[in-house]
Design a protein around this motif. Structure first.
Motif: not given
Length: 337
Positions: A127-137, A154-158
């Motif tokens: 999977r690929e994620y964009d750290l600039s889109q990390l908005r909540s956890a 811990v669940s990270f929301d992108f």
């Protein structure tokens, strides 16, 4: 002085017996004679200290016990962690992370379909994620052994990029089951698991029937980025060099505290870091959970089990949205309302 020596011998006897028990082969009676011999030596030494034997007898037994203890410690230091074992399916692969600026590529993200704790379809993804889109956890605690002990995730929301849950876990071999005591005695290696919520959360709430609670973390995007990258660094370190899990010092809760302390230096030590079931209350006291609510409300509304089961009954309802309905600090739109 004799009382202190007796206490030290008793402690060393208990430690050595457990170390032998958890490290020697369990097949047949292979570990019974060494454990019995060590225990009898310790009891004999204690007897000479406590029953008023002659100084010569005490010195001889203490010397014998000391020599055996040195040999045991020498053997203990030969026990090394390894990546080369026959692992259980759910921890068979190591997370690999490649970070290039804001772009993160995760290889070996687990997304099993769990029908029960022992009936599942394995699936590993990239999977690929964009750290600039990390908005909540969200902080997730799953209770499997009473109110004082919980597993911490811990669940990270992108956003549109989706969510990923990170968790430090024991890396069981196929024949093993978890033992909290064994976790003190180099019984298990550690592994960082990255997983889909329907896998790692749902298996606890729905397949295992554990009580699962979800809390929105109160943290800036920069702090969340540091927390996420801290997990990535730990995963890479474990991939390069295996390490033992330790029930007290290196577990699913202490990793969150260690990483949070890098973001907020000076976070106080607290008994709730050891009794992980109370970790959410600790986070609340440090201002780490959604503001504007008392802890009792956060705890009551954060219990997700009924909503998780409802998501199974209504497959059209996305699991990640269902479990967040009514959780304080989470906008209705994020919960699909």
């Amino acid at each position: 002085m004799r009382t202190l020596l007796a206490a030290a011998v008793a402690a060393a006897t208990a430690w050595g017996g457990l170390a032998l028990w958890f490290q020697l082969p369990a097949a047949g009676a292979l570990r019974v004679p060494p454990v019995a011999a060590w225990t009898l030596l310790g009891l004999a030494c204690l007897g000479t200290l406590c029953l008023g034997r002659s100084a010569r007898a005490r010195h001889l037994w203490l010397a014998a016990f000391g020599a055996a203890l040195l040999a045991l410690l020498g053997w203990w230091h030969t026990i090394k962690p390894s990546h080369e074992r026959v692992w259980a399916d759910d921890v068979a692969r190591l997370l690999e992370a490649r970070v290039e600026g804001d772009r993160v590529v995760l290889r070996n993200v687990r997304n099993f379909d769990w029908r029960s704790e022992t009936d599942y379809t394995p699936r590993w993804e990239t999977r690929e994620y964009d750290l600039s889109q990390l908005r909540s956890a969200d902080l997730i605690l799953s209770y499997w052994m009473g109110p004082a002990i919980a597993h911490t995730l811990v669940s990270f929301d992108f956003g549109a990029g989706g969510r990923v849950v990170l968790s430090l876990e024991i890396r069981k071999e196929r024949h093993e089951s978890f033992s909290a005591i064994g976790g003190f005695f180099r019984r298990f290696e550690s592994v960082i698991i990255a997983a889909d919520e329907r896998d790692i959360v749902r298996t606890r709430s729905n397949a295992r029937g554990e009580d699962v609670y979800l809390y929105r973390l109160a943290a800036s995007p920069q702090a969340l980025r540091q927390l996420f990258l801290g997990y990535m660094a730990r995963a890479e370190a474990l991939r390069r060099a295996p390490a033992f899990y330790n029930t007290l010092t290196s577990n699913c809760t202490t990793i969150v505290f260690d990483l949070a302390r890098q973001i907020v230096p000076g976070l106080p030590l607290d008994y709730r870091l050891l009794l992980s079931g109370y970790f959410a209350e600790y986070a609340y006291d440090q201002g780490g959970l959604a503001p504007g609510f008392d802890y009792a409300t956060l705890h009551a509304l954060g219990h997700i089990n009924a909503r998780a089961l409802q998501a199974d009954a209504h497959p059209a309802l996305p699991f990640s949205q269902a479990i967040r309905r009514g959780v304080p600090g989470i906008a209705p739109a994020e919960a699909g309302l």
